[in-house]
Design an enzyme around this catalytic site. Structure first.
Site, PDB file in Angstrom:
ATOM      1  N   ARG A  92       5.321 -11.831  10.090  1.00  0.00           N
ATOM      2  CA  ARG A  92       6.660 -11.870  10.676  1.00  0.00           C
ATOM      3  C   ARG A  92       6.522 -11.561  12.164  1.00  0.00           C
ATOM      4  O   ARG A  92       5.629 -10.827  12.593  1.00  0.00           O
ATOM      5  CB  ARG A  92       7.573 -10.833  10.021  1.00  0.00           C
ATOM      6  N   LYS A 106       8.218  -5.124   6.456  1.00  0.00           N
ATOM      7  CA  LYS A 106       9.604  -5.039   6.025  1.00  0.00           C
ATOM      8  C   LYS A 106       9.809  -3.820   5.134  1.00  0.00           C
ATOM      9  O   LYS A 106       8.981  -3.538   4.260  1.00  0.00           O
ATOM     10  CB  LYS A 106       9.976  -6.325   5.269  1.00  0.00           C
ATOM     11  N   HIS A 140       9.715 -18.481  13.234  1.00  0.00           N
ATOM     12  CA  HIS A 140       9.585 -17.995  11.860  1.00  0.00           C
ATOM     13  C   HIS A 140       9.102 -19.106  10.924  1.00  0.00           C
ATOM     14  O   HIS A 140       8.541 -18.827   9.856  1.00  0.00           O
ATOM     15  CB  HIS A 140      10.919 -17.437  11.368  1.00  0.00           C
ATOM     16  N   ARG A 173       5.533 -19.012   9.776  1.00  0.00           N
ATOM     17  CA  ARG A 173       5.287 -18.218   8.559  1.00  0.00           C
ATOM     18  C   ARG A 173       5.534 -19.080   7.320  1.00  0.00           C
ATOM     19  O   ARG A 173       4.750 -19.067   6.366  1.00  0.00           O
ATOM     20  CB  ARG A 173       6.200 -16.986   8.570  1.00  0.00           C
ATOM     21  N   HIS A 214       5.964  -9.796   0.796  1.00  0.00           N
ATOM     22  CA  HIS A 214       7.260 -10.007   0.152  1.00  0.00           C
ATOM     23  C   HIS A 214       7.546  -8.874  -0.826  1.00  0.00           C
ATOM     24  O   HIS A 214       6.637  -8.377  -1.496  1.00  0.00           O
ATOM     25  CB  HIS A 214       7.279 -11.341  -0.586  1.00  0.00           C
ATOM     26  N   TYR A 239       9.600 -21.016  -1.820  1.00  0.00           N
ATOM     27  CA  TYR A 239       9.014 -22.087  -1.024  1.00  0.00           C
ATOM     28  C   TYR A 239       8.790 -23.356  -1.844  1.00  0.00           C
ATOM     29  O   TYR A 239       8.787 -24.461  -1.302  1.00  0.00           O
ATOM     30  CB  TYR A 239       7.681 -21.635  -0.411  1.00  0.00           C
TER      31      TYR A 239
END
Length: 315
Positions: free
Chosen positions: A144, A169, A247, A250, A281, A290
């Site tokens: 990120r 995150k 982004h 990524r 994640h 995805y």
């Protein structure tokens, strides 16, 4: 109005203490409070939010839905302190917020982005060096942007080729092994960065001024580079314009990793936990998204499922 600003600081401090990354929220709330100051409004209200929306300028429904959510949460906080603060209803901006379909860069486009970044003007040579390496690292690791700008010199093990993400995150940490080529590029960057910079930095990626790279500046420079290579229309007055985002590098990393699994005959179910961990994640579902977001991946996954079902029938 001093009360609003004081409570905003307390609100941000407490939520950050719980692990939330609130840089975008902070920018939204500070602009909203500035507007309230211009109106001399002492309390948050639905009408004030709508007038701010009208004066703010054009943005899509998804963006305003996000801004409304940020203001509503803060308004709930303020309402608990003073009931005269009104919480704008969620229905104020209709529509479900949907994740945008990612733009998947080709290898040639990524190469153009890195090469164009290396041509950015600079007063001392650090800017093109930093951004070409910065964009390249995100492309090959799927980091990120917030994680990449937060890297310190001590987080990058140049000898063993391992990048430690300390500020992932929700505060999660993880280690990212990188390829030999990437490690060599990071070594070359560190050597040249220290040669060009007058002082020894604590941040791994720095600006022309020797300061830690800023996420907003990174997005701006990425937009400029994309305009130069034709991925975004050229804009006047230094505007970002619309088009592929940083982004999406990524997203591209994740999608290409999955595509390689299918092409190499690997079992995605067994490999997925590796990618979930590597990307940082919180849930596997965030990574499985995805498959639906990239048509080529969805086609390969469907084909694999059909072949598996056919084998079960035969057996």
């Amino acid at each position: 109005m001093k009360t609003l600003n004081r409570e905003l600081e307390r609100y941000l401090s407490i939520r950050r203490g719980l692990g939330y990354k609130l840089n975008t929220d902070e920018r939204i709330l500070r602009r909203f409070i500035e507007f309230m100051e211009q109106e001399e409004a002492a309390h948050i209200s639905t009408g004030c939010f709508l007038r701010w929306k009208e004066a703010f300028g054009h943005a899509n429904t998804q963006t305003w839905s996000r801004r409304l959510t940020v203001v509503r949460i803060f308004a709930q906080w303020m309402h608990g302190i003073d009931p005269r603060h009104e919480v704008p209803p969620q229905s104020l901006i209709p529509g479900h917020v949907r994740r945008s379909r990612p733009y998947i860069y080709s290898e040639e486009e990524i190469k153009m982005i890195v090469e164009a970044a290396a041509e950015l003007p600079s007063r001392n040579g650090i800017r093109p060096l930093t951004y070409s390496t910065f964009f390249g690292l995100i492309a090959v690791t799927g980091m990120r942007i917030s994680e990449a700008v937060s890297l310190n010199v001590a987080d990058v093990d140049l000898e063993n080729g391992v990048v430690a993400v300390r500020k992932g995150k929700l505060g999660k940490e993880r280690l990212l092994p990188v390829s030999t080529d990437t490690a060599e590029r990071l070594v070359a960057y560190a050597v040249e960065r220290d040669r060009l910079n007058e002082s020894t930095p604590s941040a791994f990626f720095i600006s022309d001024h020797g300061e830690r790279l800023d996420a907003c500046a990174a997005r701006y420079n990425f937009a400029i580079v994309c305009q130069r290579v034709g991925l975004r229309p050229v804009q006047k007055f230094f505007r970002h314009g619309r088009g592929p985002r940083i982004h999406d590098l990524r997203h591209t990393f994740a999608v290409r990793t999955m595509l390689n699994w299918y092409r190499d005959g690997k079992d995605p179910a067994q490999e997925m936990i590796k990618l979930v961990t590597y990307l940082g994640h919180e849930k596997p579902a965030h990574t499985y998204w995805y498959i639906e977001a990239a048509p080529e991946l969805l086609e390969l996954a469907s084909r694999r499922a059909e072949e598996s079902a056919a084998r079960e029938v035969e057996s």
